[in-house]
Design an enzyme around this catalytic site. Structure first.
Site, PDB file in Angstrom:
ATOM      1  N   SER A 167      -3.008   1.109  14.353  1.00  0.00           N
ATOM      2  CA  SER A 167      -3.761   2.351  14.513  1.00  0.00           C
ATOM      3  C   SER A 167      -4.043   2.574  15.989  1.00  0.00           C
ATOM      4  O   SER A 167      -4.154   1.608  16.765  1.00  0.00           O
ATOM      5  CB  SER A 167      -5.077   2.302  13.742  1.00  0.00           C
ATOM      6  OG  SER A 167      -5.930   3.381  14.100  1.00  0.00           O
ATOM      7  N   ALA A 215     -11.255  -3.688  15.456  1.00  0.00           N
ATOM      8  CA  ALA A 215     -11.006  -5.112  15.629  1.00  0.00           C
ATOM      9  C   ALA A 215      -9.840  -5.567  14.753  1.00  0.00           C
ATOM     10  O   ALA A 215      -9.002  -6.368  15.181  1.00  0.00           O
ATOM     11  CB  ALA A 215     -12.263  -5.914  15.289  1.00  0.00           C
ATOM     12  N   SER A 237       1.548   3.615  -2.438  1.00  0.00           N
ATOM     13  CA  SER A 237       1.413   4.630  -3.486  1.00  0.00           C
ATOM     14  C   SER A 237       0.819   5.956  -3.010  1.00  0.00           C
ATOM     15  O   SER A 237       0.925   6.967  -3.709  1.00  0.00           O
ATOM     16  CB  SER A 237       0.548   4.091  -4.640  1.00  0.00           C
ATOM     17  OG  SER A 237      -0.772   3.832  -4.188  1.00  0.00           O
ATOM     18  N   ARG A 238       0.197   5.956  -1.819  1.00  0.00           N
ATOM     19  CA  ARG A 238      -0.437   7.189  -1.345  1.00  0.00           C
ATOM     20  C   ARG A 238      -0.310   7.321   0.165  1.00  0.00           C
ATOM     21  O   ARG A 238      -0.006   6.363   0.871  1.00  0.00           O
ATOM     22  CB  ARG A 238      -1.925   7.218  -1.731  1.00  0.00           C
ATOM     23  CG  ARG A 238      -2.197   7.285  -3.215  1.00  0.00           C
ATOM     24  CD  ARG A 238      -3.682   7.341  -3.522  1.00  0.00           C
ATOM     25  NE  ARG A 238      -4.349   6.085  -3.174  1.00  0.00           N
ATOM     26  CZ  ARG A 238      -5.654   5.880  -3.275  1.00  0.00           C
ATOM     27  NH1 ARG A 238      -6.446   6.851  -3.690  1.00  0.00           N
ATOM     28  NH2 ARG A 238      -6.179   4.713  -2.966  1.00  0.00           N
ATOM     29  N   ILE A 267      -4.051  11.174  11.103  1.00  0.00           N
ATOM     30  CA  ILE A 267      -3.013  11.692  10.219  1.00  0.00           C
ATOM     31  C   ILE A 267      -3.665  12.359   9.004  1.00  0.00           C
ATOM     32  O   ILE A 267      -4.701  11.908   8.521  1.00  0.00           O
ATOM     33  CB  ILE A 267      -2.074  10.569   9.749  1.00  0.00           C
ATOM     34  CG1 ILE A 267      -1.580   9.747  10.948  1.00  0.00           C
ATOM     35  CG2 ILE A 267      -0.897  11.136   8.962  1.00  0.00           C
ATOM     36  CD1 ILE A 267      -0.798  10.530  11.982  1.00  0.00           C
ATOM     37  N   TYR A 305     -12.970  -1.798  12.014  1.00  0.00           N
ATOM     38  CA  TYR A 305     -11.599  -1.302  11.830  1.00  0.00           C
ATOM     39  C   TYR A 305     -10.777  -1.501  13.103  1.00  0.00           C
ATOM     40  O   TYR A 305      -9.634  -1.968  13.060  1.00  0.00           O
ATOM     41  CB  TYR A 305     -11.639   0.178  11.458  1.00  0.00           C
ATOM     42  CG  TYR A 305     -10.281   0.786  11.191  1.00  0.00           C
ATOM     43  CD1 TYR A 305      -9.577   0.464  10.025  1.00  0.00           C
ATOM     44  CD2 TYR A 305      -9.711   1.686  12.089  1.00  0.00           C
ATOM     45  CE1 TYR A 305      -8.335   1.027   9.777  1.00  0.00           C
ATOM     46  CE2 TYR A 305      -8.470   2.255  11.833  1.00  0.00           C
ATOM     47  CZ  TYR A 305      -7.788   1.920  10.682  1.00  0.00           C
ATOM     48  OH  TYR A 305      -6.551   2.471  10.437  1.00  0.00           O
ATOM     49  N   GLY A 331       0.826  -1.206   0.000  1.00  0.00           N
ATOM     50  CA  GLY A 331       0.000   0.000   0.000  1.00  0.00           C
ATOM     51  C   GLY A 331       0.858   1.253   0.000  1.00  0.00           C
ATOM     52  O   GLY A 331       0.595   2.179   0.760  1.00  0.00           O
TER      53      GLY A 331
END
Length: 254
Positions: A149, A164, A23-24, A195, A162, A21
């Site tokens: 997170s 979990a 690319s951004r 963020i 999310y 992940g």
């Protein structure tokens, strides 16, 4: 090596990193930080060719390769790792960054919302760790950094799926650290707060000051600040750290 030597040469130059992940957002910042440290970095992305190419175009002179792969696909993940290993020889650092959010109140979550989040955020990490670990074990060296997170430890309305998934990553990180410690492979996680990325834009737009009021530093974090934490855990400066979840959240919900 002395403390001064470590500061001048943290041990990353000439090594190879894989960032899922990448690319951004946070992933891109991590790719650019590691590549700027002299690493050969391979990033994965699922669909956005333009974003992936933009990372390479903006960092001419650095060693960055983009590979399209869905982290939910275990065979595609294995092939990605195999091709990278054939190209560069070793995989020294794996950063599991790929993740998605499907926020909603629990009664309104659909089966697809659960499957998409769990398959990407949890199974994606399993897939790439399972593929990379044998290469690290063979050379008895390596770093794995999972992007978790603050939600994995601090409750948030509308984020049961999310939260979990990230709580699972925290537990996975600690267990894998125990499993691989004897092979001199260090496994840690970085847990970002809120963020400034495209992923968090909707939440920031809706909540606004309600969020910043809960942050000790009274501001959102920057992708570069997460990238710096990943760089640290990848480097020789973190040679005695494993099984930890490093919160980089500005003091969120303290």
């Amino acid at each position: 090596m002395s403390a001064m030597d470590l500061q001048l040469n943290p041990g990353l130059e000439g090594k190879n990193a894989l960032v899922t992940g990448g690319s951004r957002g946070i992933g891109r910042a991590i790719v650019e930080r590691l590549a700027a440290s002299g690493m050969d970095v391979t990033l994965t992305y699922v669909s956005n060719d333009e974003a992936a190419n933009a990372v390479i175009d903006a960092n001419q002179g650095l060693k960055i390769t983009a590979v399209k792969v869905d982290v939910r696909d275990s065979e595609a993940s294995r092939q990605c790792v195999e091709v990278m290993a054939e190209r560069v020889g070793t995989i020294d650092v794996l950063v599991n960054n790929a993740g998605i959010i499907r926020d909603n109140l629990l009664p309104m979550l659909e089966d697809e919302d659960l499957e998409a989040v769990f398959e990407t955020n949890i199974e994606g990490v399993f897939n790439f760790c399972r593929a990379v670990v044998p290469y690290m074990m063979s050379k008895r060296s390596g770093r794995i950094i999972n992007i978790s997170s603050v939600s994995g430890e601090k409750g948030g309305r509308g984020q049961t799926n999310y939260a979990a998934s990230k709580g699972a990553i925290n537990a996975f990180t600690k267990s894998l650290a125990v499993e691989l410690g004897r092979r001199k492979i260090l496994v840690n996680a970085v847990a970002p707060g809120v963020i400034e990325t495209e992923l968090s834009e909707a939440v920031r737009d809706i909540a606004g000051e309600e969020i910043t009021s809960q942050i000790v530093l009274k501001r959102y974090g920057l992708p570069s600040e997460i990238a710096n934490a990943v760089w640290f855990l990848s480097s020789d400066l973190a040679s005695y750290i494993t099984g930890q979840v490093l919160s980089v959240d500005g003091g969120f919900k303290m």
